[in-house]
Design a protein around this motif. Structure first.
Motif, PDB file in Angstrom:
ATOM      1  N   ILE A 186      -4.296   1.116  -6.470  1.00 25.67           N
ATOM      2  CA  ILE A 186      -4.973   2.323  -5.997  1.00 25.67           C
ATOM      3  C   ILE A 186      -4.975   3.375  -7.101  1.00 25.67           C
ATOM      4  O   ILE A 186      -3.939   3.667  -7.698  1.00 25.67           O
ATOM      5  CB  ILE A 186      -4.273   2.891  -4.736  1.00 25.67           C
ATOM      6  CG1 ILE A 186      -4.218   1.824  -3.647  1.00 25.67           C
ATOM      7  CG2 ILE A 186      -5.009   4.142  -4.246  1.00 25.67           C
ATOM      8  CD1 ILE A 186      -3.393   2.214  -2.438  1.00 25.67           C
ATOM      9  N   VAL A 245     -10.740   8.248  -4.162  1.00 25.09           N
ATOM     10  CA  VAL A 245      -9.775   7.154  -4.285  1.00 25.09           C
ATOM     11  C   VAL A 245     -10.556   5.853  -4.431  1.00 25.09           C
ATOM     12  O   VAL A 245     -11.581   5.663  -3.769  1.00 25.09           O
ATOM     13  CB  VAL A 245      -8.857   7.074  -3.040  1.00 25.09           C
ATOM     14  CG1 VAL A 245      -7.970   5.842  -3.088  1.00 25.09           C
ATOM     15  CG2 VAL A 245      -8.028   8.331  -2.903  1.00 25.09           C
ATOM     16  N   TYR A 293      -1.500   8.892   4.718  1.00 27.01           N
ATOM     17  CA  TYR A 293      -1.396   9.733   3.520  1.00 27.01           C
ATOM     18  C   TYR A 293      -2.556  10.718   3.428  1.00 27.01           C
ATOM     19  O   TYR A 293      -2.430  11.760   2.795  1.00 27.01           O
ATOM     20  CB  TYR A 293      -1.383   8.858   2.257  1.00 27.01           C
ATOM     21  CG  TYR A 293      -0.090   8.120   2.055  1.00 27.01           C
ATOM     22  CD1 TYR A 293       0.844   8.563   1.126  1.00 27.01           C
ATOM     23  CD2 TYR A 293       0.215   6.982   2.801  1.00 27.01           C
ATOM     24  CE1 TYR A 293       2.033   7.889   0.936  1.00 27.01           C
ATOM     25  CE2 TYR A 293       1.403   6.299   2.618  1.00 27.01           C
ATOM     26  CZ  TYR A 293       2.308   6.757   1.687  1.00 27.01           C
ATOM     27  OH  TYR A 293       3.495   6.094   1.501  1.00 27.01           O
ATOM     28  N   LEU A 319       0.844   4.068  -2.918  1.00 31.81           N
ATOM     29  CA  LEU A 319       0.521   5.462  -2.594  1.00 31.81           C
ATOM     30  C   LEU A 319       1.692   6.397  -2.873  1.00 31.81           C
ATOM     31  O   LEU A 319       1.488   7.544  -3.291  1.00 31.81           O
ATOM     32  CB  LEU A 319       0.054   5.579  -1.146  1.00 31.81           C
ATOM     33  CG  LEU A 319      -1.355   5.032  -0.898  1.00 31.81           C
ATOM     34  CD1 LEU A 319      -1.625   4.924   0.597  1.00 31.81           C
ATOM     35  CD2 LEU A 319      -2.398   5.889  -1.590  1.00 31.81           C
ATOM     36  N   TYR A 350      -2.871   3.682   4.630  1.00 32.05           N
ATOM     37  CA  TYR A 350      -3.582   4.689   3.845  1.00 32.05           C
ATOM     38  C   TYR A 350      -3.851   5.954   4.677  1.00 32.05           C
ATOM     39  O   TYR A 350      -3.684   7.073   4.196  1.00 32.05           O
ATOM     40  CB  TYR A 350      -4.890   4.076   3.343  1.00 32.05           C
ATOM     41  CG  TYR A 350      -5.812   4.996   2.612  1.00 32.05           C
ATOM     42  CD1 TYR A 350      -5.815   5.041   1.225  1.00 32.05           C
ATOM     43  CD2 TYR A 350      -6.729   5.794   3.291  1.00 32.05           C
ATOM     44  CE1 TYR A 350      -6.689   5.871   0.533  1.00 32.05           C
ATOM     45  CE2 TYR A 350      -7.606   6.621   2.616  1.00 32.05           C
ATOM     46  CZ  TYR A 350      -7.582   6.655   1.245  1.00 32.05           C
ATOM     47  OH  TYR A 350      -8.440   7.483   0.573  1.00 32.05           O
ATOM     48  N   THR A 379       0.835  -1.208   0.000  1.00 31.11           N
ATOM     49  CA  THR A 379       0.000   0.000   0.000  1.00 31.11           C
ATOM     50  C   THR A 379       0.865   1.252   0.000  1.00 31.11           C
ATOM     51  O   THR A 379       0.605   2.204  -0.741  1.00 31.11           O
ATOM     52  CB  THR A 379      -0.941  -0.004   1.223  1.00 31.11           C
ATOM     53  OG1 THR A 379      -1.785  -1.167   1.152  1.00 31.11           O
ATOM     54  CG2 THR A 379      -1.785   1.248   1.294  1.00 31.11           C
ATOM     55  N   ALA A 435      -1.633  15.024  -1.940  1.00 23.60           N
ATOM     56  CA  ALA A 435      -2.693  14.166  -1.418  1.00 23.60           C
ATOM     57  C   ALA A 435      -3.881  14.991  -0.924  1.00 23.60           C
ATOM     58  O   ALA A 435      -5.024  14.536  -0.983  1.00 23.60           O
ATOM     59  CB  ALA A 435      -2.153  13.273  -0.306  1.00 23.60           C
TER      60      ALA A 435
END
Length: 126
Positions: free
Chosen positions: A119, A75, A95, A55, A92, A51, A69
């Motif tokens: 993602i 998302v 972020y 990201l 997650y 992840t 972000a």
């Protein structure tokens, strides 16, 4: 008018797609997997590591357009195992900690290259 977005800070698109496209107001990223910009696939790593890499790729694409972000509106997270949701969500959250975007997270039968997460995002540009 559509414009293609590309950066060396994320894996290059390998196929008939772009890392992202924009019309100047919105930025649409392609799905990002745990693949480093130099081509190392992290498919055997825990979902938290996968992840993070996905990201990091997404943020690099955002930054190529002067976004961050904080500019992400939506998302979509694709997981090959929904039981990985909590571990993915914990990474997650780091972020998107302040005013997080809308999000969908779905389990899929399979993802490219056998990874555990992919993602994609839509962001607003100024």
């Amino acid at each position: 008018m559509k414009r293609v977005v590309s950066t060396d800070e994320a894996p290059e698109a390998v196929g008939a797609y772009s890392q992202a496209t924009t019309n100047g107001s919105l930025l649409f990223t392609a799905g990002q997997i745990p693949l480093t910009p130099d081509g190392e696939l992290l498919d055997d790593e825990p979902i938290a590591v996968q992840t993070e890499r996905a990201l990091d790729n997404l943020v690099a694409i955002l930054e190529a357009e002067g976004a961050s972000a904080a500019d992400v509106l939506k998302v979509t997270v694709f997981l090959d195992d929904i039981d990985d949701f909590e571990a993915m969500n914990e990474t997650y959250a780091g972020y998107f900690d302040e005013a997080p975007p809308a999000r969908s997270a779905v389990e899929v039968a399979a993802l490219p290259k056998g990874v555990g997460v992919e993602i994609e995002a839509v962001a607003a540009l100024e």
